[in-house]
Design a protein around this motif. Structure first.
Motif, PDB file in Angstrom:
ATOM      1  N   ARG A 156       5.590  42.105  19.920  1.00  0.00           N
ATOM      2  CA  ARG A 156       4.326  42.686  19.806  1.00  0.00           C
ATOM      3  C   ARG A 156       4.242  44.313  19.340  1.00  0.00           C
ATOM      4  NH1 ARG A 156       1.029  39.882  24.678  1.00  0.00           N
ATOM      5  NH2 ARG A 156       1.408  37.665  24.218  1.00  0.00           N
ATOM      6  N   ASP A 157       5.051  44.971  20.292  1.00  0.00           N
ATOM      7  CA  ASP A 157       5.179  46.374  20.082  1.00  0.00           C
ATOM      8  C   ASP A 157       6.492  46.947  19.806  1.00  0.00           C
ATOM      9  OD1 ASP A 157       5.020  49.279  20.232  1.00  0.00           O
ATOM     10  OD2 ASP A 157       4.311  49.295  22.112  1.00  0.00           O
ATOM     11  N   PRO A 158       6.819  47.196  18.631  1.00  0.00           N
ATOM     12  CA  PRO A 158       8.309  47.783  17.985  1.00  0.00           C
ATOM     13  C   PRO A 158       8.756  48.698  18.839  1.00  0.00           C
ATOM     14  CG  PRO A 158       6.578  48.281  16.504  1.00  0.00           C
ATOM     15  CD  PRO A 158       6.092  47.536  17.412  1.00  0.00           C
ATOM     16  N   ARG A 159       8.077  49.356  19.489  1.00  0.00           N
ATOM     17  CA  ARG A 159       8.730  50.446  20.448  1.00  0.00           C
ATOM     18  C   ARG A 159       9.554  49.962  21.480  1.00  0.00           C
ATOM     19  NH1 ARG A 159       3.109  53.706  21.462  1.00  0.00           N
ATOM     20  NH2 ARG A 159       2.490  51.569  21.704  1.00  0.00           N
ATOM     21  N   ASP A 160       9.123  48.813  21.719  1.00  0.00           N
ATOM     22  CA  ASP A 160       9.940  48.232  22.874  1.00  0.00           C
ATOM     23  C   ASP A 160      11.436  47.815  22.479  1.00  0.00           C
ATOM     24  OD1 ASP A 160       8.084  48.009  24.983  1.00  0.00           O
ATOM     25  OD2 ASP A 160       7.178  46.259  24.125  1.00  0.00           O
ATOM     26  N   ALA A 161      11.786  47.935  21.398  1.00  0.00           N
ATOM     27  CA  ALA A 161      13.089  48.040  20.604  1.00  0.00           C
ATOM     28  C   ALA A 161      14.168  49.180  21.070  1.00  0.00           C
ATOM     29  CB  ALA A 161      13.101  48.056  19.216  1.00  0.00           C
ATOM     30  N   ALA A 162      13.527  50.234  21.569  1.00  0.00           N
ATOM     31  CA  ALA A 162      14.421  51.341  22.392  1.00  0.00           C
ATOM     32  C   ALA A 162      15.255  50.987  23.350  1.00  0.00           C
ATOM     33  CB  ALA A 162      13.256  52.350  22.910  1.00  0.00           C
ATOM     34  N   VAL A 163      15.054  49.722  23.774  1.00  0.00           N
ATOM     35  CA  VAL A 163      16.207  49.078  24.864  1.00  0.00           C
ATOM     36  C   VAL A 163      17.335  48.485  23.993  1.00  0.00           C
ATOM     37  CG1 VAL A 163      14.095  48.561  26.519  1.00  0.00           C
ATOM     38  CG2 VAL A 163      15.070  46.783  24.698  1.00  0.00           C
ATOM     39  N   LEU A 164      17.226  48.327  22.806  1.00  0.00           N
ATOM     40  CA  LEU A 164      18.422  48.032  22.121  1.00  0.00           C
ATOM     41  C   LEU A 164      19.581  49.043  22.145  1.00  0.00           C
ATOM     42  CD1 LEU A 164      16.641  46.001  18.938  1.00  0.00           C
ATOM     43  CD2 LEU A 164      17.679  44.956  20.943  1.00  0.00           C
ATOM     44  N   ALA A 165      19.356  50.137  22.127  1.00  0.00           N
ATOM     45  CA  ALA A 165      20.086  51.375  22.137  1.00  0.00           C
ATOM     46  C   ALA A 165      21.035  51.099  23.524  1.00  0.00           C
ATOM     47  CB  ALA A 165      19.629  52.819  22.124  1.00  0.00           C
ATOM     48  N   GLY A 166      22.236  50.994  23.493  1.00  0.00           N
ATOM     49  CA  GLY A 166      23.214  50.725  24.521  1.00  0.00           C
ATOM     50  C   GLY A 166      23.608  49.211  24.667  1.00  0.00           C
ATOM     51  N   VAL A 167      23.089  48.482  24.032  1.00  0.00           N
ATOM     52  CA  VAL A 167      23.287  46.974  23.964  1.00  0.00           C
ATOM     53  C   VAL A 167      24.554  46.737  22.886  1.00  0.00           C
ATOM     54  CG1 VAL A 167      22.666  44.525  23.654  1.00  0.00           C
ATOM     55  CG2 VAL A 167      21.190  46.111  24.639  1.00  0.00           C
ATOM     56  N   GLU A 168      25.588  46.339  23.440  1.00  0.00           N
ATOM     57  CA  GLU A 168      26.818  45.882  22.685  1.00  0.00           C
ATOM     58  C   GLU A 168      26.456  45.042  21.566  1.00  0.00           C
ATOM     59  OE1 GLU A 168      31.439  45.338  22.625  1.00  0.00           O
ATOM     60  OE2 GLU A 168      30.444  45.386  24.610  1.00  0.00           O
ATOM     61  N   MET A 169      26.658  45.170  20.418  1.00  0.00           N
ATOM     62  CA  MET A 169      26.260  44.210  19.296  1.00  0.00           C
ATOM     63  C   MET A 169      27.637  43.342  19.016  1.00  0.00           C
ATOM     64  SD  MET A 169      22.995  44.225  19.048  1.00  0.00           S
ATOM     65  CE  MET A 169      21.832  45.097  20.007  1.00  0.00           C
ATOM     66  N   SER A 170      27.453  42.464  18.257  1.00  0.00           N
ATOM     67  CA  SER A 170      28.363  41.679  17.614  1.00  0.00           C
ATOM     68  C   SER A 170      29.438  40.943  18.648  1.00  0.00           C
ATOM     69  CB  SER A 170      29.287  42.491  16.403  1.00  0.00           C
ATOM     70  OG  SER A 170      28.367  42.799  15.489  1.00  0.00           O
ATOM     71  N   THR A 171      29.051  40.708  19.672  1.00  0.00           N
ATOM     72  CA  THR A 171      29.945  40.008  20.590  1.00  0.00           C
ATOM     73  C   THR A 171      29.276  38.694  21.119  1.00  0.00           C
ATOM     74  OG1 THR A 171      28.640  40.800  22.897  1.00  0.00           O
ATOM     75  CG2 THR A 171      30.166  42.399  21.638  1.00  0.00           C
ATOM     76  N   GLU A 172      29.930  37.844  21.856  1.00  0.00           N
ATOM     77  CA  GLU A 172      29.643  36.519  22.055  1.00  0.00           C
ATOM     78  C   GLU A 172      28.413  36.800  23.457  1.00  0.00           C
ATOM     79  OE1 GLU A 172      32.986  34.404  23.631  1.00  0.00           O
ATOM     80  OE2 GLU A 172      33.739  34.326  21.752  1.00  0.00           O
ATOM     81  N   ARG A 173      28.245  38.015  23.704  1.00  0.00           N
ATOM     82  CA  ARG A 173      27.152  38.033  24.894  1.00  0.00           C
ATOM     83  C   ARG A 173      25.886  38.941  24.082  1.00  0.00           C
ATOM     84  NH1 ARG A 173      27.308  37.206  29.730  1.00  0.00           N
ATOM     85  NH2 ARG A 173      25.728  38.669  29.993  1.00  0.00           N
ATOM     86  N   THR A 174      25.942  39.182  23.078  1.00  0.00           N
ATOM     87  CA  THR A 174      24.844  40.114  22.599  1.00  0.00           C
ATOM     88  C   THR A 174      23.588  39.521  22.746  1.00  0.00           C
ATOM     89  OG1 THR A 174      26.237  41.054  20.873  1.00  0.00           O
ATOM     90  CG2 THR A 174      24.126  40.992  20.594  1.00  0.00           C
ATOM     91  N   HIS A 175      23.401  38.177  22.762  1.00  0.00           N
ATOM     92  CA  HIS A 175      22.242  37.598  22.789  1.00  0.00           C
ATOM     93  C   HIS A 175      21.699  37.620  24.416  1.00  0.00           C
ATOM     94  CE1 HIS A 175      19.504  34.189  24.278  1.00  0.00           C
ATOM     95  NE2 HIS A 175      18.696  34.415  23.187  1.00  0.00           N
ATOM     96  N   ASP A 176      22.689  37.412  25.235  1.00  0.00           N
ATOM     97  CA  ASP A 176      22.366  37.330  26.558  1.00  0.00           C
ATOM     98  C   ASP A 176      22.090  38.740  27.199  1.00  0.00           C
ATOM     99  OD1 ASP A 176      22.535  34.606  26.548  1.00  0.00           O
ATOM    100  OD2 ASP A 176      24.771  34.415  27.428  1.00  0.00           O
ATOM    101  N   ASP A 177      22.900  39.860  26.559  1.00  0.00           N
ATOM    102  CA  ASP A 177      22.469  41.239  26.999  1.00  0.00           C
ATOM    103  C   ASP A 177      21.285  41.781  26.439  1.00  0.00           C
ATOM    104  OD1 ASP A 177      25.080  40.954  28.323  1.00  0.00           O
ATOM    105  OD2 ASP A 177      26.288  42.093  26.761  1.00  0.00           O
ATOM    106  N   THR A 178      20.875  41.186  25.374  1.00  0.00           N
ATOM    107  CA  THR A 178      19.605  41.728  24.531  1.00  0.00           C
ATOM    108  C   THR A 178      18.700  41.103  25.302  1.00  0.00           C
ATOM    109  OG1 THR A 178      20.705  42.018  22.411  1.00  0.00           O
ATOM    110  CG2 THR A 178      18.315  41.806  22.509  1.00  0.00           C
TER     111      THR A 178
END
Length: 225
Positions: A156-178
Motif C-alpha cells: 500500500r505504501d512503497p516506502r515500507d520497502a525500506a525493510v528490504l535493505a539487509g534481506v539476503e536475496m536469491s536464497t532458499e530463505r528469501t521469501h521467509d526472511d522478507t
C-alpha cells in the motif's frame, strides 16, 4: 480488515537490459548466453505487456540496470515501454536496489505499488488484479516462488520497502526472511499464489507449457511469432 486504496495502482518492474552474458547466466550455461538473452528479452516483453494492460503505461515504472538500446530486441523493448517511467537502478546489492526502486516510485506520488521482476513471463493482468485485491485486506502482499524466493511484492505504501535493505536475496530463505522483515515493520502481509521463476531448463519447460501463447514460450520452443 478491508480498506479502499488511496491513489492509482502502480506497477514496478526491476530488470536488467537483456544483453548476452549479463542476464540469465545460469540458464545460459545450458542453452548459450545469446539464446539466454533472447529468452530474457521475450520474458521482459511479456511482463511489460501484462503490466501495461493492467494499469496503463502512465502508471508503470521500470527500474533498469543497463541500456535497452543495447539489448536484444532493443527496439521492441523501447517501443513496449513508451510512456513508462524509467529509473536507473541504484544501490550496491539487489536488496538495496529493490528498496531504492520502491522509494523512487513513492517520490512520484501516493498509491500502492505492485513490484515484479523479469523472470515470470506467465504473468497476466488477472494475476496482477488478484494481488491488488489482496491489498484491500492487507498492508502488503508477498507471492512465494518455487525456489524459496518471491516473485511479487505489493505494498500500500512503497516506502515500507525500506525493510528490504539487509534481506539476503536469491536464497532458499528469501521469501521467509522478507516476510519476517515486513512483519517486523508492523505490516499485515497477505499471500499471492506460488509461481515459478525461470532460472533453469526445467523451469523454462514448465513455464512455457503454462503460457503457450507468450513470447517466452514461442522463443523457448523456437516458434516464429
Amino acid at each position: 480488515m478491508s480498506c479502499s486504496l488511496v491513489g492509482p495502482v502502480r506497477a514496478l518492474v526491476l530488470a536488467k537490459a537483456p544483453v548476452a552474458g549479463q542476464v540469465k547466466t545460469r540458464l545460459g550455461a545450458d542453452v548459450g548466453l545469446e539464446r539466454a538473452a533472447e529468452l530474457a528479452a521475450a520474458a521482459l516483453l511479456d511482463t511489460v505487456e501484462a503490466c501495461t494492460a493492467a494499469y496503463g503505461a502512465e502508471h508503470c515504472h521500470l527500474a533498469l540496470a543497463g541500456d535497452l538500446a543495447e539489448a536484444v530486441d532493443g527496439p521492441a523493448l523501447l517501443a513496449a515501454t513508451r510512456g513508462w517511467h524509467v529509473h536507473p537502478q541504484r544501490g550496491e546489492g539487489f536488496d538495496e536496489r529493490l528498496a531504492a526502486a520502491h522509494a523512487d516510485v513513492a517520490d512520484t506520488g501516493p498509491g500502492p505499488v505492485v513490484q515484479v521482476g523479469m523472470d515470470t513471463p506467465q504473468l497476466t493482468p488477472d494475476l496482477l488484479d488478484l494481488v491488488v485485491a489482496g491489498l484491500e485486506r492487507h498492508d502488503a502482499v508477498l507471492g512465494p516462488a518455487e525456489d524459496g524466493g518471491w516473485w511479487v511484492l505489493a505494498l500500500r505504501d512503497p516506502r515500507d520497502a525500506a525493510v528490504l535493505a539487509g534481506v539476503e536475496m536469491s536464497t532458499e530463505r528469501t521469501h521467509d526472511d522478507t516476510l519476517a522483515a515486513l512483519r517486523a515493520r508492523g505490516l499485515d502481509v497477505g499471500s499471492a499464489p506460488v509461481e515459478r521463476d525461470v532460472d533453469t531448463v526445467a523451469d523454462a519447460d514448465l513455464v512455457a507449457a503454462a503460457c503457450p501463447a507468450s513470447r517466452f514460450a514461442r522463443a523457448w520452443l523456437g516458434v516464429d511469432a
